[in-house]
Design an enzyme around this catalytic site. Sequence first.
Site, mmCIF file in Angstrom:
data_model
loop_
_atom_site.group_PDB
_atom_site.id
_atom_site.type_symbol
_atom_site.label_atom_id
_atom_site.label_comp_id
_atom_site.label_asym_id
_atom_site.label_seq_id
_atom_site.Cartn_x
_atom_site.Cartn_y
_atom_site.Cartn_z
ATOM 1 N N SER A 436 0.822 -1.199 0.000
ATOM 2 C CA SER A 436 0.000 0.000 0.000
ATOM 3 C C SER A 436 0.864 1.261 0.000
ATOM 4 O O SER A 436 1.712 1.427 -0.871
ATOM 5 C CB SER A 436 -0.972 -0.033 1.188
ATOM 6 O OG SER A 436 -1.941 0.972 1.073
ATOM 7 N N ASP A 590 -9.393 -4.305 -5.579
ATOM 8 C CA ASP A 590 -8.679 -3.193 -4.945
ATOM 9 C C ASP A 590 -8.915 -1.916 -5.734
ATOM 10 O O ASP A 590 -8.747 -1.885 -6.956
ATOM 11 C CB ASP A 590 -7.185 -3.517 -4.896
ATOM 12 C CG ASP A 590 -6.353 -2.426 -4.231
ATOM 13 O OD1 ASP A 590 -6.939 -1.509 -3.612
ATOM 14 O OD2 ASP A 590 -5.117 -2.501 -4.328
ATOM 15 N N HIS A 620 -7.812 -4.919 -0.826
ATOM 16 C CA HIS A 620 -6.748 -4.086 -0.285
ATOM 17 C C HIS A 620 -6.543 -4.342 1.211
ATOM 18 O O HIS A 620 -7.494 -4.361 1.982
ATOM 19 C CB HIS A 620 -7.070 -2.605 -0.508
ATOM 20 C CG HIS A 620 -5.879 -1.725 -0.335
ATOM 21 N ND1 HIS A 620 -5.030 -1.412 -1.364
ATOM 22 C CD2 HIS A 620 -5.361 -1.109 0.758
ATOM 23 C CE1 HIS A 620 -4.061 -0.637 -0.927
ATOM 24 N NE2 HIS A 620 -4.242 -0.450 0.363
#
Length: 650
Positions: A436, A590, A620
Amino acid sequence: MLGREAEWCHEVTPFGDWEDRTRQAFSDSYHTLCCFLARETDSVLLAVGYRKLPEHPHPVGLQDCLCASIHFLKSLKTYGVDPSRVVICGESIGGSAAASILQILLGRLDLPKIRAQVLIYPILQAINFQLPSHLQNQNVPFLTRDLMITCILNYFSIDPSWKDVILTGSYIPQDTWMKYRKWLGSDNIPQRFGNKIQQPEFPGPFNKSAYPELKDFLDIKISPLVADNEVIAQLPEALLVSIHWDVLRDDILLYKKRLEDQGVPVTWYHVEDGFHGCLLLFDKKIFSFPCCWNIINAVGNILEKMNICSMPRFVCLVQDCIVSKESHGVFVKDLHFGTIPVRLFQPKAASSKPRRGIIFLHGGGAVLGSLDSYHNLCTFLARETDSVLLSVGYRKLPYYHHPYILYDCLNASIHFLKSLNAYGVDPSRVVLCGDSIGAAAVAIVTQNLVGRADLPKIRAQVLLYPVLQALYFQFPSNLQNANVPFLTKDFMMTCVCKYMSIDPSWKDAMLTGACMPPSTWKKYEKWLSPDNIPKMFRSEYQQPQSPAPFNEAAYLETKHTMSVDASPLLAEDKVIAQVPEAFLVTLQWDILRDDALLYKKRLEDQGVPVTWYHVADGFHGCIILFDKKFFSFPCALNIVNAVVSYIKGL
């Protein structure tokens, strides 16, 4: 709850194999929820422990719920209950029981009238299993379509060989379907829930031999959704809860329409990021389920408005409190590189030569994540790859905004690279890895280290579902996955605005691209155009006007998002061409998926070797759940194993 007295029909998945092992667990599983409802609504609450599989198939459970309800209604005075304020409530199959009981009790003059019904993601019919939610959400945990049908077969004592007939509706006579189509047809579902579904032919060709075996499905006690209008019109007002990612979502949407068409007042609560069964987890001290994020986030926002604690700090505290750190097979040492806290993981097994090194930069949107919350993942990576791993505890919100994360990650990486001998690390085998926003930091650090002759070259970069630009938010994944947990569009933009110190009032301008000058878009379109994304990811994508009309005021407030230190996807070709080989992980569900796909193309266009790992069932943030056992997801462990395999192969 809509009253002071409540009756609760709980849901237990009617699946026989579980019953032998978890009978007592299920009998108590709703205790905390019922305590909470009774306390917070100041109500007398009766929970019904009806009989279940494997000993007691349908209709025993319904009969128990009905008998217990009638007994309670006849004894209200004994329990100090106001007969004008009784609510019946249930979820899933308990919601089905609640709906059936209400219909059965209509016209009973010897009993008080029910004040309201609360139906939480109920199953309300066993006739049409080709509704949009059945097709869209058939593989969504925890209630997949296969598990749902298996439960139904067990509950109604039906041979599994009839499964396909049930799914296609082939047992339904044509005249029966003509009667029920006005209530069960997909065209009764609001367009926004079914606009991407091509409705299959339903029902299938009539199977005469199947009808006697399955005709009970057409009974209103099993399918209360198909009760006659005169019955529906007499029902009490309703609170209906639907869940976007629930295979049963459309049952409640159809029932909502039926009630409203007959003048029954309806309060509808739709949960965009929920899943079937999530209510039972409301008090569980884990971070393993998507709907928990909204609850914790909401509490954090309340505390922030009361000046008690900032939202980001509260969420981090909750996250760190639930981590049970394990360090099997590695030595762990907390250090400081200057003022930057780091954690060193070194395998306990002896090594005859220097090990590979991993610099790990954790994710969390600059809000979440810490050395503790990623401890177990780092332990696993260090042990399984036989590497010395350095995890960087960079500074985050609420006190530190961009570019502090970058400074801390870059400085810690440089310090480690200059000290490899001290930690027994092979200078030719150092990998940068992150997820991320940590993966964004990996990309930025890697680009910043290009041409540094005083430092060892990075061997590879591992980018797990990275955020790589803050300029354009109209990619297919931004639109398709806007409400998919853990990272929804709203939460993503909240993180971006807080991290980049941008007033939230500019959020819409950022989302539409109005903050981008036409000259900037002209420069970057060759890298940011959705046309660069593989066709398989944009088959249903209609590109909006890109970008929206230019807003100079928005540009002045947000222009720092266009720097390569915030958007490494925009680095010049000559920089991209010099970065090391990459392992890129993308996740189908995501919102940031397309950032990595575009970076993949940029790297490949410049001749940088790329290993791409796409996870069809990933979402995610899933990697942090890899070791949560029962509460884990297969995609998380698959990603971790893929990363281990890649690093070991270097």
